[in-house]
Design a protein around this motif. Structure first.
Motif, PDB file in Angstrom:
ATOM      1  N   LEU A 119       0.673  -1.315  -0.101  1.00 31.64           N
ATOM      2  CA  LEU A 119       0.166   0.057  -0.045  1.00 31.64           C
ATOM      3  C   LEU A 119       0.902   1.354   0.108  1.00 31.64           C
ATOM      4  O   LEU A 119       1.694   1.224   0.706  1.00 31.64           O
ATOM      5  CB  LEU A 119      -0.886   0.054   1.209  1.00 31.64           C
ATOM      6  CG  LEU A 119      -1.817   1.071   1.444  1.00 31.64           C
ATOM      7  CD1 LEU A 119      -2.900   1.243   0.572  1.00 31.64           C
ATOM      8  CD2 LEU A 119      -2.247   1.309   2.958  1.00 31.64           C
ATOM      9  N   CYS A 145      -0.417   5.333   0.594  1.00 30.36           N
ATOM     10  CA  CYS A 145      -1.502   6.069   0.658  1.00 30.36           C
ATOM     11  C   CYS A 145      -1.148   7.527   1.232  1.00 30.36           C
ATOM     12  O   CYS A 145       0.103   7.811   1.322  1.00 30.36           O
ATOM     13  CB  CYS A 145      -2.512   5.391   1.742  1.00 30.36           C
ATOM     14  SG  CYS A 145      -1.837   5.356   3.608  1.00 30.36           S
ATOM     15  N   ASP A 149      -0.889  10.171   4.344  1.00 26.11           N
ATOM     16  CA  ASP A 149      -1.290  10.253   5.949  1.00 26.11           C
ATOM     17  C   ASP A 149      -1.171  11.740   6.200  1.00 26.11           C
ATOM     18  O   ASP A 149      -0.565  12.439   5.781  1.00 26.11           O
ATOM     19  CB  ASP A 149      -0.058   9.517   6.538  1.00 26.11           C
ATOM     20  CG  ASP A 149       0.170   8.173   6.636  1.00 26.11           C
ATOM     21  OD1 ASP A 149      -0.814   7.593   6.239  1.00 26.11           O
ATOM     22  OD2 ASP A 149       1.103   7.601   7.263  1.00 26.11           O
ATOM     23  N   GLY A 163       2.318   7.556   3.091  1.00 26.78           N
ATOM     24  CA  GLY A 163       2.029   6.525   3.924  1.00 26.78           C
ATOM     25  C   GLY A 163       2.107   5.082   3.504  1.00 26.78           C
ATOM     26  O   GLY A 163       1.865   4.830   2.348  1.00 26.78           O
ATOM     27  N   GLY A 164       1.448   4.154   4.167  1.00 30.60           N
ATOM     28  CA  GLY A 164       1.318   2.729   3.648  1.00 30.60           C
ATOM     29  C   GLY A 164       2.463   1.857   4.175  1.00 30.60           C
ATOM     30  O   GLY A 164       3.709   2.421   3.926  1.00 30.60           O
ATOM     31  N   ASN A 165       2.237   0.737   4.671  1.00 30.53           N
ATOM     32  CA  ASN A 165       3.296  -0.196   5.133  1.00 30.53           C
ATOM     33  C   ASN A 165       4.496  -0.232   4.131  1.00 30.53           C
ATOM     34  O   ASN A 165       5.843  -0.054   4.423  1.00 30.53           O
ATOM     35  CB  ASN A 165       2.961  -1.325   5.774  1.00 30.53           C
ATOM     36  CG  ASN A 165       1.950  -1.340   6.955  1.00 30.53           C
ATOM     37  OD1 ASN A 165       1.334  -0.371   7.070  1.00 30.53           O
ATOM     38  ND2 ASN A 165       1.817  -2.380   7.512  1.00 30.53           N
ATOM     39  N   ASN A 191       6.163   2.899   3.504  1.00 30.45           N
ATOM     40  CA  ASN A 191       7.201   3.209   4.518  1.00 30.45           C
ATOM     41  C   ASN A 191       8.488   2.257   4.410  1.00 30.45           C
ATOM     42  O   ASN A 191       9.717   2.858   4.596  1.00 30.45           O
ATOM     43  CB  ASN A 191       6.668   3.363   5.761  1.00 30.45           C
ATOM     44  CG  ASN A 191       5.494   4.128   6.034  1.00 30.45           C
ATOM     45  OD1 ASN A 191       5.400   5.146   5.539  1.00 30.45           O
ATOM     46  ND2 ASN A 191       4.290   4.046   6.914  1.00 30.45           N
ATOM     47  N   SER A 245      -5.388   8.141   5.462  1.00 29.82           N
ATOM     48  CA  SER A 245      -5.310   7.990   6.861  1.00 29.82           C
ATOM     49  C   SER A 245      -5.247   9.428   7.597  1.00 29.82           C
ATOM     50  O   SER A 245      -4.379  10.162   7.246  1.00 29.82           O
ATOM     51  CB  SER A 245      -3.986   7.147   7.298  1.00 29.82           C
ATOM     52  OG  SER A 245      -4.193   5.838   6.756  1.00 29.82           O
ATOM     53  N   ILE A 267      -4.596   5.691  13.963  1.00 31.15           N
ATOM     54  CA  ILE A 267      -4.851   5.614  12.691  1.00 31.15           C
ATOM     55  C   ILE A 267      -6.391   5.643  12.243  1.00 31.15           C
ATOM     56  O   ILE A 267      -6.924   4.427  12.420  1.00 31.15           O
ATOM     57  CB  ILE A 267      -4.006   4.596  11.884  1.00 31.15           C
ATOM     58  CG1 ILE A 267      -2.470   4.990  12.406  1.00 31.15           C
ATOM     59  CG2 ILE A 267      -4.052   4.702  10.381  1.00 31.15           C
ATOM     60  CD1 ILE A 267      -1.390   3.872  11.610  1.00 31.15           C
ATOM     61  N   HIS A 324      -8.356   5.046   8.815  1.00 29.42           N
ATOM     62  CA  HIS A 324      -7.807   4.912   7.557  1.00 29.42           C
ATOM     63  C   HIS A 324      -9.296   4.675   6.712  1.00 29.42           C
ATOM     64  O   HIS A 324      -9.955   4.177   7.002  1.00 29.42           O
ATOM     65  CB  HIS A 324      -7.032   3.695   7.458  1.00 29.42           C
ATOM     66  CG  HIS A 324      -6.613   3.459   5.947  1.00 29.42           C
ATOM     67  ND1 HIS A 324      -5.363   4.054   5.554  1.00 29.42           N
ATOM     68  CD2 HIS A 324      -6.786   2.607   5.121  1.00 29.42           C
ATOM     69  CE1 HIS A 324      -5.415   3.548   4.099  1.00 29.42           C
ATOM     70  NE2 HIS A 324      -5.960   2.520   4.144  1.00 29.42           N
ATOM     71  N   LYS A 374      -2.085  -6.864  10.078  1.00 28.99           N
ATOM     72  CA  LYS A 374      -3.183  -6.857  10.286  1.00 28.99           C
ATOM     73  C   LYS A 374      -4.135  -7.991  10.239  1.00 28.99           C
ATOM     74  O   LYS A 374      -3.979  -8.921   9.806  1.00 28.99           O
ATOM     75  CB  LYS A 374      -4.154  -5.744   9.604  1.00 28.99           C
ATOM     76  CG  LYS A 374      -3.385  -4.310   9.800  1.00 28.99           C
ATOM     77  CD  LYS A 374      -4.016  -3.364   8.948  1.00 28.99           C
ATOM     78  CE  LYS A 374      -3.484  -2.036   9.097  1.00 28.99           C
ATOM     79  NZ  LYS A 374      -2.100  -1.931   8.420  1.00 28.99           N
ATOM     80  N   THR A 426       4.300   6.332  14.318  1.00 32.43           N
ATOM     81  CA  THR A 426       3.849   5.536  13.255  1.00 32.43           C
ATOM     82  C   THR A 426       4.837   5.319  12.099  1.00 32.43           C
ATOM     83  O   THR A 426       5.796   5.772  11.940  1.00 32.43           O
ATOM     84  CB  THR A 426       3.161   6.974  12.046  1.00 32.43           C
ATOM     85  OG1 THR A 426       2.393   7.886  12.951  1.00 32.43           O
ATOM     86  CG2 THR A 426       1.999   6.413  11.190  1.00 32.43           C
ATOM     87  N   GLY A 427       4.742   4.016  11.523  1.00 33.55           N
ATOM     88  CA  GLY A 427       5.427   3.407  10.588  1.00 33.55           C
ATOM     89  C   GLY A 427       6.790   2.697  11.466  1.00 33.55           C
ATOM     90  O   GLY A 427       7.772   2.296  10.713  1.00 33.55           O
ATOM     91  N   ASP A 477       7.156  -0.750  10.244  1.00 37.69           N
ATOM     92  CA  ASP A 477       7.936  -0.846   8.855  1.00 37.69           C
ATOM     93  C   ASP A 477       9.252  -0.505   8.681  1.00 37.69           C
ATOM     94  O   ASP A 477      10.075  -1.118   7.850  1.00 37.69           O
ATOM     95  CB  ASP A 477       6.867   0.197   7.941  1.00 37.69           C
ATOM     96  CG  ASP A 477       5.512   0.308   8.104  1.00 37.69           C
ATOM     97  OD1 ASP A 477       5.045  -0.911   8.567  1.00 37.69           O
ATOM     98  OD2 ASP A 477       4.685   1.311   8.131  1.00 37.69           O
TER      99      ASP A 477
HETATM  100  C1  FRU Z   1       1.894   2.885   9.099  1.00 33.38           C
HETATM  101  C2  FRU Z   1       1.022   2.889   8.043  1.00 33.38           C
HETATM  102  C3  FRU Z   1       0.478   4.444   7.850  1.00 33.38           C
HETATM  103  C4  FRU Z   1      -0.640   4.047   7.097  1.00 33.38           C
HETATM  104  C5  FRU Z   1      -1.407   3.002   7.988  1.00 33.38           C
HETATM  105  C6  FRU Z   1      -2.017   1.953   6.758  1.00 33.38           C
HETATM  106  O1  FRU Z   1       2.314   1.588   9.309  1.00 33.38           O
HETATM  107  O2  FRU Z   1       1.348   2.334   7.060  1.00 33.38           O
HETATM  108  O3  FRU Z   1       1.448   5.111   7.188  1.00 33.38           O
HETATM  109  O4  FRU Z   1      -1.495   5.151   7.125  1.00 33.38           O
HETATM  110  O5  FRU Z   1      -0.425   2.321   8.464  1.00 33.38           O
HETATM  111  O6  FRU Z   1      -2.600   1.056   7.809  1.00 33.38           O
END
Ligand code: FRU
Length: 319
Positions: free
Chosen positions: A12, A14, A16, A41-43, A46, A98, A111, A113, A176, A255-256, A259
């Motif tokens: 992903l 996205c 943030d 963002g997005g795992n 990141n 997010s 978060i 999302h 997740k 956050t992240g 990741d």
């Molecule tokens: C952090 C993250 C954020 C994103 C969210 C998506 O791990 O990747 O950057 O908004 O999780 O689930």
């Protein structure tokens, strides 16, 4: 391993929207925030950012909505030197977004999302890649489980057709709890990163029993990061190794962090460090990340990480 070859992160990307607050907001109240920042963002995205910031050749592959945010995502990736040329651009859709509430009291991130319409990546998008370019492919476990299964099998077939030094290493993240079961993807990966939430979902109460149980069950190398307790890992035929967490003096933004841990481990595995050393680098990098806002300044810890890796090489452990 050819260090010039590319690491591909699949998953992903996205937007943030980070809202930084002094105290966590009360429902149905009005309050001023300290700042609001727009970030990519997005795992998988990141993980790609961190890998690129510490000097790797990186490509990101995912679906990207052809909406007003596409230029932001393109220019941000180009700033970090992340190649996105093979991403599937999807017309008439909105970019997932997010809203992230960062509480400065403790650095926690909440978060919220949303993804209204952007489709997941399909194996047919993946088939367009020229696999010769890559030394490592990291998959983010997402709801498109069946497609990821096909993509991983495609890489495994490719690996069967090339010499050992050209084989692509496959890693997988399961973070997740999804409506689809992702566990059977573990058998197709060389390395799997399980989150604390996922470990708990599998009925493990701690990181060491998780890596022991899962590597015994799957016959694969398993990593599990557990926030302030650090991380554990296990090869199927080796001992459990652990690392403490490296908490920064002030936690600014978590956050992240997971990741970033994965990026630190991939980076170290590419350099043939022992599993114990890999998780220590992952934890150090994730800790440093928690001490900074976003990922913009993560490159500043590169030197510390490289020095640490040099020390490890002088004091080499085989597990
Ligand atoms: C952090 C993250 C954020 C994103 C969210 C998506 O791990 O990747 O950057 O908004 O999780 O689930």
């Amino acid at each position: 391993m050819d260090t010039n070859k590319t690491i591909l992160c699949v998953g992903l990307v996205c937007i943030d929207l980070k809202t930084i607050v002094q105290t966590y907001p009360l429902e149905d109240s009005g309050q001023r925030t300290l700042d609001t920042i727009k970030e990519r963002g997005g795992n998988a995205s990141n993980t790609a950012t961190v890998l690129s910031s510490i000097g790797c050749n990186v490509e990101f592959l995912g679906t990207v909505a052809d909406c007003e945010n596409i230029n932001f995502l393109r220019s941000d990736c180009s700033e970090y030197g992340i190649n996105i040329e093979n991403c599937a651009v999807c017309p008439k859709t909105k970019c997932p977004l997010s809203v992230v509430i960062i509480n400065t009291e403790n650095g926690s991130r909440t978060i919220l999302h949303s993804n209204k319409s952007l489709r997941e990546l399909k194996c047919e998008d993946f088939m367009k890649l020229d696999l010769k370019k890559y030394k490592w492919i990291h998959f983010e476990g997402r709801p498109n489980r069946d497609e990821i299964y096909l993509m991983m099998n495609h890489v495994r077939k490719y690996n069967n057709s090339v010499d050992d030094e050209d084989k692509i290493v496959i890693s997988l993240e399961i973070e997740k709890i999804r409506p689809v079961l992702l566990d059977d993807l573990i058998e197709l990966a060389d390395y799997t990163f399980l989150s604390k939430d996922y470990a708990r979902y599998l009925d493990y109460d701690d990181m060491t029993s998780c890596v022991k149980g899962m590597s015994d069950e799957k016959g694969k190398t398993i990593f599990c990061a557990w926030g302030e307790q650090g991380a554990a890992a296990k090869n199927p035929d080796g001992p459990i190794v652990t690392s403490k967490a490296f908490k920064p003096p002030q936690v600014k933004d978590t956050t992240g962090a997971g990741d970033t841990f994965i990026a630190g481990c991939i980076y170290s595995l590419c350099r043939n460090l022992s599993l114990g050393n890999c998780i220590e680098i992952g934890c150090r990098l994730a800790g440093a990340k928690c001490g900074i806002m976003g990922l913009k300044d993560i490159h500043s810890v590169k030197k510390i990480i490289l020095n640490k890796i040099d020390n490890f090489k002088l004091d080499y452990k085989t597990y």
